[in-house]
Design a protein around this motif. Structure first.
Motif, PDB file in Angstrom:
ATOM      1  N   PHE A  28      36.484  27.835  49.680  1.00  0.00           N
ATOM      2  CA  PHE A  28      35.775  28.924  50.352  1.00  0.00           C
ATOM      3  C   PHE A  28      36.397  30.266  49.987  1.00  0.00           C
ATOM      4  O   PHE A  28      35.692  31.217  49.624  1.00  0.00           O
ATOM      5  N   HIS A  29      37.727  30.349  50.086  1.00  0.00           N
ATOM      6  CA  HIS A  29      38.395  31.618  49.797  1.00  0.00           C
ATOM      7  C   HIS A  29      38.283  31.985  48.314  1.00  0.00           C
ATOM      8  O   HIS A  29      38.162  33.171  47.977  1.00  0.00           O
ATOM      9  N   VAL A  30      38.321  30.990  47.454  1.00  0.00           N
ATOM     10  CA  VAL A  30      38.122  31.264  46.028  1.00  0.00           C
ATOM     11  C   VAL A  30      36.716  31.809  45.801  1.00  0.00           C
ATOM     12  O   VAL A  30      36.518  32.735  44.998  1.00  0.00           O
ATOM     13  N   ALA A  31      35.738  31.266  46.518  1.00  0.00           N
ATOM     14  CA  ALA A  31      34.369  31.754  46.387  1.00  0.00           C
ATOM     15  C   ALA A  31      34.254  33.197  46.873  1.00  0.00           C
ATOM     16  O   ALA A  31      33.467  33.976  46.318  1.00  0.00           O
ATOM     17  N   VAL A  32      35.032  33.556  47.901  1.00  0.00           N
ATOM     18  CA  VAL A  32      35.041  34.945  48.355  1.00  0.00           C
ATOM     19  C   VAL A  32      35.547  35.860  47.243  1.00  0.00           C
ATOM     20  O   VAL A  32      34.944  36.885  46.922  1.00  0.00           O
ATOM     21  N   VAL A  33      36.661  35.466  46.634  1.00  0.00           N
ATOM     22  CA  VAL A  33      37.247  36.292  45.577  1.00  0.00           C
ATOM     23  C   VAL A  33      36.344  36.333  44.348  1.00  0.00           C
ATOM     24  O   VAL A  33      36.261  37.354  43.650  1.00  0.00           O
ATOM     25  N   ALA A  34      35.630  35.244  44.090  1.00  0.00           N
ATOM     26  CA  ALA A  34      34.722  35.199  42.938  1.00  0.00           C
ATOM     27  C   ALA A  34      33.574  36.193  43.067  1.00  0.00           C
ATOM     28  O   ALA A  34      32.908  36.505  42.072  1.00  0.00           O
ATOM     29  N   ARG A  55      36.789  36.976  36.326  1.00  0.00           N
ATOM     30  CA  ARG A  55      37.239  35.601  36.103  1.00  0.00           C
ATOM     31  C   ARG A  55      38.756  35.476  36.116  1.00  0.00           C
ATOM     32  O   ARG A  55      39.303  34.498  36.641  1.00  0.00           O
ATOM     33  N   GLN A  56      39.458  36.444  35.539  1.00  0.00           N
ATOM     34  CA  GLN A  56      40.915  36.373  35.498  1.00  0.00           C
ATOM     35  C   GLN A  56      41.507  36.501  36.894  1.00  0.00           C
ATOM     36  O   GLN A  56      42.449  35.790  37.252  1.00  0.00           O
ATOM     37  N   LEU A  57      40.948  37.389  37.688  1.00  0.00           N
ATOM     38  CA  LEU A  57      41.424  37.555  39.056  1.00  0.00           C
ATOM     39  C   LEU A  57      41.168  36.286  39.860  1.00  0.00           C
ATOM     40  O   LEU A  57      42.036  35.833  40.620  1.00  0.00           O
ATOM     41  N   THR A  58      39.984  35.708  39.687  1.00  0.00           N
ATOM     42  CA  THR A  58      39.647  34.481  40.414  1.00  0.00           C
ATOM     43  C   THR A  58      40.581  33.348  40.039  1.00  0.00           C
ATOM     44  O   THR A  58      41.038  32.587  40.905  1.00  0.00           O
ATOM     45  N   ALA A  59      40.895  33.214  38.742  1.00  0.00           N
ATOM     46  CA  ALA A  59      41.794  32.147  38.295  1.00  0.00           C
ATOM     47  C   ALA A  59      43.192  32.339  38.868  1.00  0.00           C
ATOM     48  O   ALA A  59      43.836  31.370  39.312  1.00  0.00           O
ATOM     49  N   ALA A  60      43.670  33.583  38.874  1.00  0.00           N
ATOM     50  CA  ALA A  60      44.998  33.854  39.430  1.00  0.00           C
ATOM     51  C   ALA A  60      45.026  33.570  40.925  1.00  0.00           C
ATOM     52  O   ALA A  60      46.002  33.015  41.453  1.00  0.00           O
ATOM     53  N   TYR A  61      43.958  33.915  41.607  1.00  0.00           N
ATOM     54  CA  TYR A  61      43.887  33.683  43.050  1.00  0.00           C
ATOM     55  C   TYR A  61      43.840  32.187  43.355  1.00  0.00           C
ATOM     56  O   TYR A  61      44.524  31.708  44.262  1.00  0.00           O
ATOM     57  N   ALA A  62      43.031  31.432  42.594  1.00  0.00           N
ATOM     58  CA  ALA A  62      42.934  29.989  42.817  1.00  0.00           C
ATOM     59  C   ALA A  62      44.289  29.315  42.616  1.00  0.00           C
ATOM     60  O   ALA A  62      44.677  28.416  43.383  1.00  0.00           O
ATOM     61  N   ALA A  63      45.027  29.742  41.586  1.00  0.00           N
ATOM     62  CA  ALA A  63      46.354  29.169  41.335  1.00  0.00           C
ATOM     63  C   ALA A  63      47.315  29.500  42.475  1.00  0.00           C
ATOM     64  O   ALA A  63      48.140  28.669  42.871  1.00  0.00           O
ATOM     65  N   THR A  64      47.199  30.707  43.015  1.00  0.00           N
ATOM     66  CA  THR A  64      48.048  31.109  44.139  1.00  0.00           C
ATOM     67  C   THR A  64      47.771  30.243  45.366  1.00  0.00           C
ATOM     68  O   THR A  64      48.702  29.753  46.024  1.00  0.00           O
ATOM     69  N   LEU A  65      46.491  30.026  45.657  1.00  0.00           N
ATOM     70  CA  LEU A  65      46.150  29.206  46.828  1.00  0.00           C
ATOM     71  C   LEU A  65      46.598  27.762  46.666  1.00  0.00           C
ATOM     72  O   LEU A  65      46.983  27.112  47.643  1.00  0.00           O
ATOM     73  N   GLU A  66      46.520  27.241  45.440  1.00  0.00           N
ATOM     74  CA  GLU A  66      46.950  25.858  45.235  1.00  0.00           C
ATOM     75  C   GLU A  66      48.437  25.714  45.517  1.00  0.00           C
ATOM     76  O   GLU A  66      48.871  24.720  46.120  1.00  0.00           O
ATOM     77  N   LYS A  67      49.233  26.698  45.115  1.00  0.00           N
ATOM     78  CA  LYS A  67      50.669  26.638  45.399  1.00  0.00           C
ATOM     79  C   LYS A  67      50.936  26.765  46.887  1.00  0.00           C
ATOM     80  O   LYS A  67      51.835  26.109  47.428  1.00  0.00           O
ATOM     81  N   ILE A  68      50.143  27.592  47.566  1.00  0.00           N
ATOM     82  CA  ILE A  68      50.292  27.684  49.016  1.00  0.00           C
ATOM     83  C   ILE A  68      49.933  26.351  49.667  1.00  0.00           C
ATOM     84  O   ILE A  68      50.597  25.903  50.612  1.00  0.00           O
ATOM     85  N   GLN A  69      48.905  25.689  49.147  1.00  0.00           N
ATOM     86  CA  GLN A  69      48.534  24.390  49.702  1.00  0.00           C
ATOM     87  C   GLN A  69      49.635  23.369  49.454  1.00  0.00           C
ATOM     88  O   GLN A  69      49.876  22.490  50.288  1.00  0.00           O
ATOM     89  N   LEU A  70      50.325  23.484  48.317  1.00  0.00           N
ATOM     90  CA  LEU A  70      51.472  22.601  48.064  1.00  0.00           C
ATOM     91  C   LEU A  70      52.527  22.787  49.149  1.00  0.00           C
ATOM     92  O   LEU A  70      53.080  21.816  49.674  1.00  0.00           O
TER      93      LEU A  70
END
Length: 213
Positions: free
Chosen positions: A136-142, A147-162
């Motif tokens: 959902f949050h990635v879709a907000v940023v998208a 595309r580069q900002l979205t990819a960086a944001y998605a990677a950030t959220l995945e690490k937070i989920q870790l």
């Protein structure tokens, strides 16, 4: 081959998907060693696709190679976590200020993610709820169309989920998943309203340091 074993079309892709899901569920936990022999036997694969999968997961920051000790689930320091949340907040606020009003297609993507979140909450699947939150949050940023900002944001959220993965079981006992659905529904309404100040207000109340809540 055992029923639990993986098969083509892409052993590497399937291994990445399955192992990342296990890691983001908190099993195995941060710092835990990943024993190749155990994984290959459990997945029914050879070491070659597993090692390539581990290389790709290392690029995503989910695992780390330790010299002479093998591969383990990545760990994050308190500083790492603070910096990840700060980065998330900066990227979200940049998007809110530049991407509104949202396009109909962008709003449709948010509604799909919210629907997936509601289904996971009804099923009581905490991991799927967390993944739907992330989508959902990635879709907000998208919405910004960068595309580069979205990819960086998605990677950030995945690490937070870790980082949050170790709390999934505790969250299941103390947090009601439908509450998260309601909060994201309010965020969707704010985005649809096209008011940057309103969206930022919802994000501020969303929990500046809570990803799953």
């Amino acid at each position: 081959m055992e029923p639990d074993a993986l098969a083509a079309p892409s052993l590497v892709d399937l291994t990445v998907a399955r192992l990342s899901r296990e890691i983001l569920s908190g099993r195995p936990g941060p710092g835990e060693k990943l024993v190749e022999e155990q994984i290959t036997r459990r997945y029914g694969i050879s070491r070659a696709p597993l090692r390539e999968a581990l290389r790709l997961l290392a690029q995503r920051g989910l695992v780390e190679h330790v010299p002479r000790r093998g591969v383990r689930v990545a760990t994050l320091s308190e500083r790492d976590v603070r910096e990840l949340y700060d980065l998330r907040d900066v990227l979200e606020r940049h998007v809110v200020r530049t991407a509104l009003p949202a396009t109909p297609d962008g709003l449709a993507d948010l509604r799909v993610a919210l629907g997936a979140m509601a289904e996971a909450a009804t099923a009581g699947d905490r991991l799927s709820v967390a993944e739907a939150h992330r989508e959902f949050h990635v879709a907000v940023v998208a919405l910004a169309g960068n595309r580069q900002l979205t990819a960086a944001y998605a990677a950030t959220l995945e690490k937070i989920q870790l980082y949050m993965a170790v709390n999934l079981r505790r969250e299941a006992e103390t947090v009601h998943a439908p509450d998260g659905v309601d909060r994201h529904a309010r965020l969707l309404d704010a985005v649809a309203g096209g008011d940057p100040a309103g969206v930022l207000a919802v994000l501020d109340g969303h929990g500046a340091r809570s990803y799953l809540a």
